[in-house]
Design a protein around this motif. Structure first.
Motif, PDB file in Angstrom:
ATOM      1  N   GLY A  18      43.114  32.382  47.564  1.00  8.72           N
ATOM      2  CA  GLY A  18      42.737  31.545  46.436  1.00  8.72           C
ATOM      3  C   GLY A  18      41.291  31.733  46.020  1.00  8.72           C
ATOM      4  O   GLY A  18      40.943  31.554  44.859  1.00  8.72           O
ATOM      5  N   ALA A  19      40.432  32.079  46.985  1.00  5.59           N
ATOM      6  CA  ALA A  19      39.032  32.339  46.651  1.00  5.59           C
ATOM      7  C   ALA A  19      38.819  33.761  46.145  1.00  5.59           C
ATOM      8  O   ALA A  19      37.966  34.004  45.293  1.00  5.59           O
ATOM      9  CB  ALA A  19      38.157  32.085  47.879  1.00  5.59           C
ATOM     10  N   VAL A  20      39.608  34.708  46.667  1.00  6.95           N
ATOM     11  CA  VAL A  20      39.400  36.116  46.339  1.00  6.95           C
ATOM     12  C   VAL A  20      39.984  36.464  44.974  1.00  6.95           C
ATOM     13  O   VAL A  20      39.329  37.141  44.169  1.00  6.95           O
ATOM     14  CB  VAL A  20      40.014  37.015  47.430  1.00  6.95           C
ATOM     15  CG1 VAL A  20      40.076  38.464  46.963  1.00  6.95           C
ATOM     16  CG2 VAL A  20      39.202  36.912  48.708  1.00  6.95           C
ATOM     17  N   VAL A  21      41.196  35.998  44.685  1.00  7.98           N
ATOM     18  CA  VAL A  21      41.884  36.432  43.464  1.00  7.98           C
ATOM     19  C   VAL A  21      41.090  36.086  42.206  1.00  7.98           C
ATOM     20  O   VAL A  21      40.899  36.953  41.336  1.00  7.98           O
ATOM     21  CB  VAL A  21      43.312  35.843  43.416  1.00  7.98           C
ATOM     22  CG1 VAL A  21      43.956  36.110  42.061  1.00  7.98           C
ATOM     23  CG2 VAL A  21      44.168  36.449  44.526  1.00  7.98           C
ATOM     24  N   PRO A  22      40.582  34.828  42.045  1.00  6.00           N
ATOM     25  CA  PRO A  22      39.796  34.573  40.830  1.00  6.00           C
ATOM     26  C   PRO A  22      38.489  35.362  40.779  1.00  6.00           C
ATOM     27  O   PRO A  22      37.893  35.493  39.712  1.00  6.00           O
ATOM     28  CB  PRO A  22      39.500  33.060  40.923  1.00  6.00           C
ATOM     29  CG  PRO A  22      40.505  32.518  41.884  1.00  6.00           C
ATOM     30  CD  PRO A  22      40.733  33.621  42.861  1.00  6.00           C
ATOM     31  N   ALA A  23      38.036  35.867  41.919  1.00  6.03           N
ATOM     32  CA  ALA A  23      36.746  36.564  41.965  1.00  6.03           C
ATOM     33  C   ALA A  23      36.907  38.080  42.051  1.00  6.03           C
ATOM     34  O   ALA A  23      35.963  38.772  42.412  1.00  6.03           O
ATOM     35  CB  ALA A  23      35.934  36.059  43.162  1.00  6.03           C
ATOM     36  N   LEU A  24      38.095  38.588  41.728  1.00  5.48           N
ATOM     37  CA  LEU A  24      38.315  40.035  41.843  1.00  5.48           C
ATOM     38  C   LEU A  24      37.345  40.831  40.973  1.00  5.48           C
ATOM     39  O   LEU A  24      36.879  41.901  41.363  1.00  5.48           O
ATOM     40  CB  LEU A  24      39.760  40.370  41.464  1.00  5.48           C
ATOM     41  CG  LEU A  24      40.828  40.024  42.509  1.00  5.48           C
ATOM     42  CD1 LEU A  24      42.219  40.345  41.984  1.00  5.48           C
ATOM     43  CD2 LEU A  24      40.574  40.775  43.812  1.00  5.48           C
ATOM     44  N   SER A  31      31.093  32.976  44.092  1.00  4.61           N
ATOM     45  CA  SER A  31      32.066  32.183  43.348  1.00  4.61           C
ATOM     46  C   SER A  31      32.215  30.810  43.994  1.00  4.61           C
ATOM     47  O   SER A  31      32.251  30.685  45.212  1.00  4.61           O
ATOM     48  CB  SER A  31      33.423  32.890  43.320  1.00  4.61           C
ATOM     49  OG  SER A  31      33.333  34.110  42.630  1.00  4.61           O
ATOM     50  N   GLY A  32      32.279  29.770  43.152  1.00  2.00           N
ATOM     51  CA  GLY A  32      32.471  28.425  43.650  1.00  2.00           C
ATOM     52  C   GLY A  32      31.209  27.696  44.028  1.00  2.00           C
ATOM     53  O   GLY A  32      31.270  26.549  44.471  1.00  2.00           O
ATOM     54  N   ILE A  33      30.050  28.300  43.856  1.00  2.00           N
ATOM     55  CA  ILE A  33      28.805  27.669  44.303  1.00  2.00           C
ATOM     56  C   ILE A  33      28.263  26.688  43.273  1.00  2.00           C
ATOM     57  O   ILE A  33      27.417  25.854  43.593  1.00  2.00           O
ATOM     58  CB  ILE A  33      27.746  28.750  44.629  1.00  2.00           C
ATOM     59  CG1 ILE A  33      26.645  28.169  45.536  1.00  2.00           C
ATOM     60  CG2 ILE A  33      27.160  29.329  43.351  1.00  2.00           C
ATOM     61  CD1 ILE A  33      27.118  27.761  46.890  1.00  2.00           C
ATOM     62  N   GLY A  34      28.727  26.756  41.999  1.00  2.52           N
ATOM     63  CA  GLY A  34      28.288  25.794  41.005  1.00  2.52           C
ATOM     64  C   GLY A  34      27.652  26.376  39.765  1.00  2.52           C
ATOM     65  O   GLY A  34      27.045  25.639  38.984  1.00  2.52           O
TER      66      GLY A  34
END
Length: 583
Positions: free
Chosen positions: A191-197, A379-382
């Protein structure tokens, strides 16, 4: 013990439902006793005695018992639903309450998947456990009524098989929980990797990410194999408790016949074992062995508060913890500080939900008019949260966000537009190209100004390809990069002085990206914030904000290479690797 205690209280409160379940189960299991007993009497007093009529009557009684059992089975399903549905309702309320109060990231998964797993598996566990108990009792009563000596042959291996199966249940639950934990860890990683490909590819981190995901896959594979190895114990329990009694009845048949067991009773005993006990034990072993352990794990996860785990977004530090570079006014060399900065964030705290962990915590930032700031971080840090606050799409819990001296207001507020946000997914509507480009202007844009903006941003080749400003645009026929160029030109024509590019050039090649960013940076009086996804984009900025939780810092490229370990990693991963030499 916590789950078992709740289960005990729940069952005691529904004793009437349990009584109804038992009553219909007796009717359903009645065929177990009647079929074996009727078969024995049909042989002994009927067919073997030369009385076919009596034999047929006994077989007819067995048929009626089967019909009665079918009616009982239908009633059992309704009672099981009355027992299971309140459990589901309680779990849904608990999951929703926890998700609202604690901002639990797993609440949606719990509501949409785990609650349904609990309901389905609980119904299955009730059905197979009830079926085995009532079937076993009916079969044992039937064996005793035919010849008590038959119990000495059937009961010991049956008890041994059930005991062997029971001994594996705790280990099975532990391995099932380990498997579910490994599966959740893999799902979270993906879930974290796919949006950040795109970020992974742009930074050249494919091998590192592949290694991390590979470790998660290997961990799940190990737990799956450990779970599968317990399957041999289930097969052994089924063989000992369900198949060995039939073998023993055949082996001891001469001895049983010599001690008063009739041929009909022996056939009836075989029917009890093969047609009742073996199927019931098979359902118990496979149903309770798989569903029961899964149910235990899921209920524990849904009803027992889990320990705090790592958050999806690391909170930013307080003002006293941010390095001086992140709290001083950002200015390009040679520019004098402005009395009213283009952007000022003072003590900003923001969290998604009242009980959520802050994504930004007491965050300060000042950017002068004409400044150029790049924002980088994992990714996801804000990063997108920051742009949402600056654009007025999000409202801080505490602190203030001001643009050109005025509080930032929502986009729908009746106030002059000071900020324009260009997101990653560019919006283009059906209509002429000129209409798309003038979407953020109150009046039509003169063609000369429109053509100049297109030339500055790099839209001219596409404009000519489409047939000029008056050409009709079909969004579905445009590539993602072409849509981004239209959105960038639209924002360039907007009168808002502060432009936010939230990875708005990610579908452009580096040359096109550089041209668009330079155009925005060169707008008279314009200020630019770029969420960068390439090192080249970050290096074009006068200052770079590295969002890294408690280690957030701000500075120039050279300063950050010395001060920020994360930035060194990002810059190293972003650095283009030399192309392989052709052989």
């Amino acid at each position: 013990m916590h789950v078992r205690g709740r289960a005990g209280r729940f069952l005691r409160a529904r004793w009437r439902v349990l009584v109804r379940l038992g009553a219909w189960s007796v009717l359903e299991a009645g065929q177990t006793f009647v079929v074996g007993y009727a078969l024995a009497r049909a042989l002994d007093t009927g067919f073997l005695a030369g009385n076919a009529r009596t034999g047929l009557l006994w077989l007819g009684a067995a048929g009626l018992a089967v019909c009665a059992a079918a009616y009982g089975t239908g009633r059992v399903y309704g009672v099981v639903a009355a027992l299971v549905e309140p459990v589901r309702d309680r779990l849904v309320r608990a999951v929703v309450a926890r998700g609202v109060r604690e901002a639990d990231a797993g609440a949606l998964s719990g509501l949409t998947q785990q609650v349904e797993i609990a309901r389905d598996t609980l119904a299955g566990v009730v059905m197979v456990t009830r079926s085995f108990l009532f079937t076993a009792v009916g079969a044992l009563i039937g064996l005793c009524s035919l010849a008590p000596l038959l119990l000495a042959v059937v009961v010991p291996p049956l008890l041994a098989g059930v005991a062997l199966f029971a001994a594996t249940l705790r280990a099975l639950a532990r391995r099932q929980e380990a498997f579910l934990a490994a599966d959740e860890a893999l799902a979270q990683e993906l879930g974290a990797v796919v949006p950040a490909l795109r970020d992974v590819t742009a930074s050249g981190a494919e091998e590192r990410v592949a290694d991390t995901v590979g470790e998660r896959i290997e961990a799940e594979l190990r737990t799956a194999r450990a779970l599968a190895r317990l399957g041999t114990a289930r097969v052994a329990a089924l063989a000992v408790g369900g198949e060995l009694p039939a073998v023993l009845l055949l082996v001891t048949a001469p001895w049983l016949l010599r001690h008063g067991v009739t041929p009909g009773a022996l056939v009836g005993a075989l029917a009890y074992v093969t047609q009742s006990l073996l199927p019931a034990l098979n359902n118990l072993v496979h149903g309770l062995g798989t569903s029961g352990s899964r149910l235990t794990v899921v209920l524990r996860r849904l009803t027992v508060r889990r320990p705090e785990g790592p958050e999806t977004a690391t909170p930013l530090p307080s003002a006293s913890e941010v390095p001086s570079g992140a709290r001083t006014t950002e200015r390009e060399p040679g520019r004098r500080p402005q009395p009213s900065p283009a952007l000022s964030l003072a003590g900003v705290t923001f969290a998604y939900g009242p009980a959520g962990e802050p994504v930004l915590d007491d965050f300060d930032l000042t950017l002068p008019e004409g400044g150029h700031l790049a924002v980088v971080g994992p990714s996801g840090i804000g990063k997108s949260t920051l742009t949402g606050l600056v654009a007025g799409l999000l409202t801080p819990v505490r602190g203030s966000v001001r643009s050109y001296g005025r509080p930032v207001r929502p986009p729908e507020a009746a106030a002059p537009r000071a900020t324009v946000l260009i997101p990653q997914e560019a919006y283009v509507h059906t209509g002429t190209l000129a209409e798309n480009l003038a979407l953020l202007r109150d009046r039509p844009v003169p063609e000369g100004e429109l053509l100049a903006a297109a030339d500055a941003v790099g839209l001219t080749p596409l404009l000519e390809k489409l047939g000029g400003p008056g050409a009709t645009v079909a969004p579905a026929e445009l590539s993602a990069g072409e849509r981004q160029l239209i959105a960038l030109t639209r924002a360039y024509l907007c009168t808002a002085p502060l432009a936010l590019l939230d990875e708005a050039t990610c579908h452009l090649d580096p040359q096109a990206e550089a041209r668009a960013e330079r155009a925005f940076a060169a707008r008279p009086g314009g200020t630019l914030i770029v969420v960068a996804h390439r090192i080249s984009s970050a290096r074009r900025a006068a200052r770079i904000l590295v969002m890294d939780g408690a280690r957030t810092t701000c500075g120039t490229h050279a300063e950050l290479l010395r001060a920020s370990a994360l930035y060194r990693d990002l810059a190293g991963a972003w650095t283009a690797r030399p192309a392989p030499v052709p052989r």
